[in-house]
Enzyme design. Structure first.
Site, PDB file in Angstrom:
ATOM      1  CE1 TYR A   1      -4.338  -1.377   0.782  1.00 35.81           C
ATOM      2  CE2 TYR A   1      -2.954  -2.801   1.389  1.00 35.81           C
ATOM      3  CZ  TYR A   1      -4.013  -2.760   0.820  1.00 35.81           C
ATOM      4  OH  TYR A   1      -5.167  -3.448   1.709  1.00 35.81           O
TER       5      TYR A   1
ATOM      6  CE1 TYR B   1       0.336  -5.301   4.134  1.00 37.52           C
ATOM      7  CE2 TYR B   1      -1.993  -5.973   5.130  1.00 37.52           C
ATOM      8  CZ  TYR B   1      -0.279  -5.466   5.043  1.00 37.52           C
ATOM      9  OH  TYR B   1      -0.075  -4.006   5.899  1.00 37.52           O
TER      10      TYR B   1
ATOM     11  NE  ARG C   1      -7.465  -9.444   4.843  1.00 36.23           N
ATOM     12  CZ  ARG C   1      -8.270  -8.228   4.357  1.00 36.23           C
ATOM     13  NH1 ARG C   1      -8.003  -7.464   4.051  1.00 36.23           N
ATOM     14  NH2 ARG C   1      -9.910  -9.427   3.646  1.00 36.23           N
TER      15      ARG C   1
ATOM     16  CG  HIS D   1      -8.812  -7.318  -0.308  1.00 36.11           C
ATOM     17  ND1 HIS D   1      -7.444  -6.996   0.530  1.00 36.11           N
ATOM     18  CD2 HIS D   1      -8.378  -6.109   1.107  1.00 36.11           C
ATOM     19  CE1 HIS D   1      -6.329  -6.440   0.988  1.00 36.11           C
ATOM     20  NE2 HIS D   1      -7.022  -6.138   1.207  1.00 36.11           N
TER      21      HIS D   1
ATOM     22  CG  HIS E   1      -9.965  -1.667   1.828  1.00 35.88           C
ATOM     23  ND1 HIS E   1     -10.577  -1.751   2.736  1.00 35.88           N
ATOM     24  CD2 HIS E   1      -8.858  -1.936   1.216  1.00 35.88           C
ATOM     25  CE1 HIS E   1      -9.862  -2.782   3.199  1.00 35.88           C
ATOM     26  NE2 HIS E   1      -8.715  -2.798   2.267  1.00 35.88           N
TER      27      HIS E   1
END
Lengths: 241, 208
Positions: free
Chosen positions: A107, A146, A156, A159, A161
């Site tokens: 990120y 991640y 994770r 994905h 959001h």
């Protein structure tokens, strides 16, 4: 809107509970008292609406909206779908926001320390407004899995959001989109805060080969459902409007 | 076979996660040049009608630690008690006041802060006036579904005493968790509204 009443009550057994100890941060961030149930008032049946003047031409193109020296690296995809309410009516003219990691699962955020590289051409944020049929679409790079400090070795699934406003503050929703066929969906402590497999399936976008751009980008379809409204038939009470 | 109801199910909520700012306030986390300004950071302009106020506070977890990665949204009526929303049917709200704001909690102190106006009263379902209030929606890492609450004003004792919503709080000792105290800060009326997610001072949250 005088023919429309309150929003349907949220099915909180379909949504994740507040306290889900396998997702460790929820332990100290979950209320212990029961929620106080309220019939909607006008404070909840209204909500902000955002005009197209706020939206730039590249806001729904994550391949281009942060690019400095070229395209970001990764699997080019298109994500599209409709925003509907529980009565299957489209929700037009509503703001949809999305954010994600890059192809390596990194990120772009000052608190993020994962060793996978930042992509100099990828920001990771986008937004759009649904059209008159409730449709939205954007172009991006498929995010990577991640790792996160929950269990010793938790990851994770890939994905994106999503944040949705709907037409009323009662419809406000933040959720996550997963990708069809990802084996990591079924080992994730955040996914498993949702107890019903059908509810998890509702967050899983499907690969749509018919919408794929040949020699360019794969396409994933992801429909989103917001709360529906009661009609006011047989009701004689004020709805606050 | 019985007939079937054909309604769809609402998409289930998931946590906003620790990096919600990438999508909600990208400029605030130095993702610049994508959009000009973050939505909801500025609520009032020079032409907004009403009394200027500051609303600030912190959000505490069950151990008493302030949360430094939350996102707070507010939704409120204008000074005349009208919402700037197409669903508002009682009249035209102040066009210079959106009524919606969004702020992250500070990464160092955990404080959120809004510069806004004091809202007018709006009616409950049966027409009785509710006390002036601001609706709050809180998301963060560890919160699986956004939390709704309301902030009421400590200097509106009469209105608060007759508010049909506050009257619904069964455990009266919990009513003060919804009421912000008023002070002055640089000549501005300032309301401090701390939110406790869990524990003895737990804020009342609503299922709306």
């Amino acid at each position: 809107m005088s023919d429309q009443g309150s929003y349907y009550q949220r099915d909180r057994s379909w949504h994740p509970a507040a306290l889900t100890p396998q997702y460790k941060t929820s332990v100290l961030r979950s209320p212990q008292y029961p929620l106080l149930s309220l019939d909607n008032t006008i404070s909840e049946m209204t909500g902000p609406r955002f005009g197209h003047e706020k939206i730039g031409p590249l806001d729904n193109d994550l391949i281009r909206n942060f690019a400095k020296t070229g395209d970001p690296i990764g699997q080019r995809i298109i994500v599209y779908g409709r925003v509907l309410d529980e009565n299957a009516r489209p929700v037009p003219g509503t703001l949809v926001e999305f954010w994600q990691a890059n192809a390596g699962g990194r990120y772009r955020h000052k608190k993020e320390t994962y060793l996978a590289a930042i992509d100099p051409n990828f920001g990771g944020c986008g937004r759009t407004i649904t059209d008159e049929e409730g449709r939205y679409w954007f172009r991006t790079i498929k995010p990577g899995a991640y790792p996160w400090p929950n269990g010793v070795n938790d990851w994770r699934p890939a994905h994106i959001h999503f944040s949705l406003f709907g037409h009323a503050f009662a419809q406000r929703l933040i959720t996550q989109m997963y990708f069809e066929g990802d084996p990591m969906i079924w080992q994730c402590p955040i996914v498993s805060t949702i107890s019903d497999k059908a509810a998890i399936d509702q967050l899983t976008a499907v690969l749509d080969r018919n919408a794929t751009l040949p020699m360019d980008a794969l396409a994933y379809k992801f429909d989103i459902v917001l709360r529906g409204r009661r009609s006011t038939m047989f009701e004689n009470r004020m709805e606050g409007n | 076979m019985f007939q079937r109801l054909t309604t769809l199910k609402e998409s289930p909520s998931q946590t906003a996660g620790p990096y919600v700012h990438i999508g909600a306030t990208p400029n605030w986390v130095e993702i610049t040049g994508v959009w000009k300004e973050d939505l909801g950071l500025v609520i009032v302009g020079p032409d907004t009608r009403g009394e200027r106020i500051v609303v600030k506070g912190r959000i505490f977890d069950g151990s008493g630690n302030p949360i430094k990665d939350a996102l707070v949204e507010i939704w409120q009526a204008d000074a005349a008690g009208l919402y700037n929303s197409p669903e508002e049917t009682r009249g035209q709200a102040d066009p210079n006041f959106v009524g919606w704001g969004r702020q992250p909690t500070d990464a160092a102190t955990g404080e959120y802060r809004f510069e806004t106006i004091k809202p007018g009263r709006v009616p409950y379902r049966d027409g009785r006036p509710m006390a002036p209030h601001i609706t709050f929606w809180i998301v963060a890492r560890g919160i699986n579904i956004g939390l709704h609450t309301r902030m009421y004003f400590g200097d509106e004792e009469t209105a608060n005493a007759e508010c049909p919503i506050l009257a619904r709080v069964e455990h009266k000792f919990r009513v003060p968790t919804l009421i912000a105290s008023r002070s002055e800060e640089n000549g501005m009326p300032t309301y401090t509204f701390d939110i406790h997610l869990q524990g003895e001072k737990e804020t009342v949250f609503f299922d709306i």
